[in-house]
Design an enzyme around this catalytic site. Structure first.
Site, PDB file in Angstrom:
ATOM      1  N   GLU A  43       0.833  -1.205   0.000  1.00 46.45           N
ATOM      2  CA  GLU A  43       0.000   0.000   0.000  1.00 46.45           C
ATOM      3  C   GLU A  43       0.868   1.256   0.000  1.00 46.45           C
ATOM      4  OE1 GLU A  43      -3.755   1.836   2.555  1.00 46.45           O
ATOM      5  OE2 GLU A  43      -2.315   0.529   3.551  1.00 46.45           O
ATOM      6  N   LYS A 116     -10.198   2.262  -2.140  1.00 42.63           N
ATOM      7  CA  LYS A 116     -10.382   1.711  -0.791  1.00 42.63           C
ATOM      8  C   LYS A 116     -11.730   2.134  -0.210  1.00 42.63           C
ATOM      9  CE  LYS A 116      -7.691   1.489   3.513  1.00 42.63           C
ATOM     10  NZ  LYS A 116      -6.384   1.883   4.101  1.00 42.63           N
ATOM     11  N   CYS A 153      -5.769  -2.818   2.706  1.00 41.77           N
ATOM     12  CA  CYS A 153      -5.468  -2.637   4.122  1.00 41.77           C
ATOM     13  C   CYS A 153      -6.698  -2.749   5.027  1.00 41.77           C
ATOM     14  CB  CYS A 153      -4.711  -1.342   4.338  1.00 41.77           C
ATOM     15  SG  CYS A 153      -3.756  -1.337   5.889  1.00 41.77           S
TER      16      CYS A 153
END
Length: 289
Positions: A43, A116, A153
């Site tokens: 990331e 995300k 994540c």
């Protein structure tokens, strides 16, 4: 293809964006030389993890997607005949930014991006200051070597995200990640946190009958020791590889995608889903009226 070689690049970063990009390019080349067909970078690999503070100057790190970094990586993907999964800080418009991963196919084609969905806000991880939550929904990408799903994540903690992406046809779930321990924390807490992080992702592999690939960074940055520990789990949750907690690594792992059919047949969780009973999941809490 039933057998795919995936490459994981676990590395440390500096404050120099171009230096980080060139380092990643070098490591992708090395992974390809070792036979990797799909290479996943961690990331926000072009910078330090800037979300440790709320600093307006950090918005200058963002770029368009497609843009300069994806153009460079597209050329690299075509040259090496590899798929590249690249997590970047996206500037969508003035004042609108996302934590985004782009996927470049083995011929260099830009296949699209995933933004995300789940954005954390914790001490040292002030992502809500920087990132607008994703609005593209969950995504799968039909690459030359496999149909893959990408989550990022904090998405790791949400079984709903993994389930939906698997139901869309993902054969492998990739999680580019930046997570670590506060340097003031005791070792027992460190171990518990890492184990919880790995366990939840291995559970996604089991529940959905797919391989899970998680790629984290290493190195000390502003009071955080990023814990590395990148890993690959098969559809039964078995660890095929786990990286160290403090060393840079390039991991090449063979995946047999036929294992999904085997495990889904023997443990048919998808067959036995009671989709008629799941409507309450769309509520924040199931309170009494």
């Amino acid at each position: 293809m039933s057998n795919v070689k995936v490459g994981l690049v676990q590395m440390s970063c500096t404050a120099n964006k171009e230096q980080n990009l060139q380092k990643a390019i070098s490591k992708v080349r090395e992974a390809a030389q070792q036979g990797a067909q799909i290479v996943c970078l961690q990331e926000l690999f072009t910078s330090l993890y800037f979300c440790d503070e709320e600093n307006y100057d950090n918005f200058a790190l963002a770029e368009a997607i497609p843009g300069p970094s994806t153009d460079t990586l597209s050329s690299l993907a075509a040259e090496l005949n590899v798929v590249i999964i690249a997590s970047l800080f996206e500037k969508r418009a003035a004042g609108v930014y996302h934590n985004t991963t782009a996927v470049l196919d083995a011929d260099g084609a830009y296949l699209g991006k995933y933004r995300k969905m789940h954005i954390p806000d914790d001490p040292g991880f002030y992502e809500k200051f920087y990132f607008t939550p994703g609005d593209l929904g969950y995504k799968v990408f039909k690459t030359k070597y496999a149909t893959i799903g990408v989550l990022i994540c904090w998405d790791q903690w949400y079984p709903e995200a993994a389930r939906i992406t698997a139901l869309m046809g993902a054969e492998i779930l990739f999680y580019p990640t930046a997570i670590g321990w506060a340097t003031t924390q005791d070792n027992e807490t460190n171990v518990d946190q890492y184990n919880a992080w790995q366990t939840i992702q291995r559970s996604h592999a089991v529940a959905n009958g797919v391989h899970v690939v998680s790629v984290n960074r290493v190195g000390h940055e502003a009071g955080v020791d990023f814990w590395g520990g990148s890993f690959v789990a098969n559809p039964f949750g078995k660890l095929l590889y786990q990286a160290s907690h403090n060393e840079e690594e390039i991991i090449i792992q063979d995946l047999d995608l036929n294992k999904s059919d085997y495990y889904r047949s023997h443990w048919p969780f998808l067959r036995d889903r009671r989709i008629d009973s799941y409507q309450p999941i769309t509520k924040r809490l199931i309170d009494e009226d």
